[in-house]
Motif scaffolding. Sequence first.
Motif, PDB file in Angstrom:
ATOM      1  N   GLU A  70       0.820  -1.205   0.000  1.00 19.11           N
ATOM      2  CA  GLU A  70       0.000   0.000   0.000  1.00 19.11           C
ATOM      3  C   GLU A  70       0.859   1.263   0.000  1.00 19.11           C
ATOM      4  O   GLU A  70       0.480   2.286  -0.579  1.00 19.11           O
ATOM      5  N   PRO A 204      -6.075  -5.441  -4.283  1.00 21.05           N
ATOM      6  CA  PRO A 204      -7.453  -5.589  -4.775  1.00 21.05           C
ATOM      7  C   PRO A 204      -7.726  -6.949  -5.423  1.00 21.05           C
ATOM      8  O   PRO A 204      -8.830  -7.492  -5.281  1.00 21.05           O
ATOM      9  N   ARG A 205      -6.751  -7.516  -6.116  1.00 16.07           N
ATOM     10  CA  ARG A 205      -6.978  -8.812  -6.765  1.00 16.07           C
ATOM     11  C   ARG A 205      -7.178  -9.923  -5.737  1.00 16.07           C
ATOM     12  O   ARG A 205      -8.086 -10.755  -5.866  1.00 16.07           O
ATOM     13  N   ARG A 207      -8.119  -9.453  -2.662  1.00 13.09           N
ATOM     14  CA  ARG A 207      -9.370  -9.143  -1.966  1.00 13.09           C
ATOM     15  C   ARG A 207     -10.562  -9.700  -2.746  1.00 13.09           C
ATOM     16  O   ARG A 207     -11.476 -10.297  -2.164  1.00 13.09           O
ATOM     17  N   ALA A 208     -10.536  -9.537  -4.065  1.00  9.45           N
ATOM     18  CA  ALA A 208     -11.624 -10.046  -4.901  1.00  9.45           C
ATOM     19  C   ALA A 208     -11.680 -11.567  -4.878  1.00  9.45           C
ATOM     20  O   ALA A 208     -12.764 -12.169  -4.817  1.00  9.45           O
ATOM     21  N   ARG A 271      -8.749  -4.283   5.926  1.00 10.88           N
ATOM     22  CA  ARG A 271      -8.462  -4.461   4.499  1.00 10.88           C
ATOM     23  C   ARG A 271      -9.433  -5.404   3.798  1.00 10.88           C
ATOM     24  O   ARG A 271      -9.693  -5.239   2.603  1.00 10.88           O
TER      25      ARG A 271
END
Length: 561
Positions: A70, A204-205, A207-208, A271
């Motif tokens: 991050e 993000p990947r 997390r998805a 997160r």
Amino acid sequence: MPSGAPPLTLVLLWHMHQPDYRDYSTGEFREPWTYLHALKDYSDMAWHLEHHAGVRAVVNLTPVLLDQLEDYASQFAGNELRDPHLRLLAHRDDAPLSESERDHIATHCLGADDGSIVQPSRAYRQLHEVFALLESHGGGSRYYLSDQYFYDLLTWHHLRWTGETVRRSSPIVTRLMAIGMRFSYADRMDLFKLVGEVVSGIVPRYRALGASGRIELSSTPHHHPLAPLLMRLDAAREANPALVLPPSLYPGGYGRVGAQLDSALESHRARFGAAPAGIWPAEGAVSAEFVELLTARGCKWTASSSRVLANSLGTTDRAAPYRSYRLAGGKDIALFFRDDRLSDLIGFEYGRWNSHDAAANFVAQLEAIARVAAAEPLIVSAALDGENCWDSYAYNGYYFLAALYEALESHPAIRTSTYGAWLAQPAAPPRTLERLISGSWVNGDFCTWIGSPEKNHAWDLLCSAKQEFDLVMASGRLTESARRAALRQLAACEASDWLWWPGAHNPQRTVAIFDQMYRDNLANLYRLLELPVPGALALPVSHGAGRPEAGGTMRRAETMS
């Protein structure tokens, strides 16, 4: 596999972690490995999971890794670049490179063991050969070579660290590799923007993937501390009674491990929307005290090594690692134990095999395990680093992972799953484990991190700093902001990574880098406490001289050194 046998459950746990390379006193990154591994390994691993809908896995993302990713995303979003490697990639042509900048590029981009990574590219190989030729004739490479040479070397270094899945999908990479040399500033900025897109997209990947149920996301105490030893140094003697330990004690270790665990749970919740059900401990290191701490926080599972289980059971039951356990005494948390041999096959052996043969062999190993207890539901765990082994594979493991995932998706009697899903099955209740002998995923003990003179000295330095920390904190003389800064610095000093590297068996340059970072972290802690820096921190803890397997970044479950 036996007819009528229940399907074999396989849990693949990919542990993704990088030490904190930031200098908290300046905000600068000391080494670029976090974003380079994101560009290469974390991106490739996400792609394979995204493109194999039938595969389930556990992905362990350490909070200190997420913090750094991050941080990089913030830099790529337009904030000041705090990594010298990135700054040089974006360096404008109208300002000549300084001597220190040339030194940085040469040091980081001319590794002694590039092996198959350099060889496939003629242009990259030529850059190495030119430098080696000049050095063999008395040196002076940094003076005789042009800025363009160093820009080309730096560009190729980033191309070398580009993941195979990124390489196959990016016209920028294809174009730059076709150009081969004399890269312009515009070329480098195109590459810089691509790196930014890939690195910023990692969190993000995953997390998805977690939100979709394709993977289970787990965590580790925040800065990757060796929890059992922080809590009690003599826990190391449970597996190795004759081990020589440092004379110091780490004061307040229970509280510090609790704080690092609480920070990890909160980090994960912020997160990913919820606290993790499972905790993969740093270095797979467990102890009864640590399990109690996890239980008190409501964690549902943790995992370690089959060698730790064997030490705890005192038996050699072949099927023992393929069950889940709970500690006697009503501990409401499940314990899983990886198959060390299977994990090491991926980590150290299959990189030398044909990819399809390796995948077929892995499946055959699972089929053999299923025959051990045909009527009993079994859970097989393969747990290892999600980044460090792929350099030994052709194309960064692309064909191996594709072949392995395809074979697992189509196998009628093997299913990939997660620990959380396994615990939801009423057909396979955990067994009772009467005792847990403290240990790690290397030899089932702690000799990789403690017991030698160098490692014990490193512990002494940490223990002394913690004693001073406690005294200053108790005095109440620091401001609240200074207290927070000191706590953050202490957490970074507690990372297991600093204790991994001391020893002559590790490479000289790597030992020197981590030795310096460790001592700098401790020195900064003293400054934050407004105390003089001890003279001992000016002297190296250790000097490496070895050429270990995998460069020392990984170790086999069974090792003699």
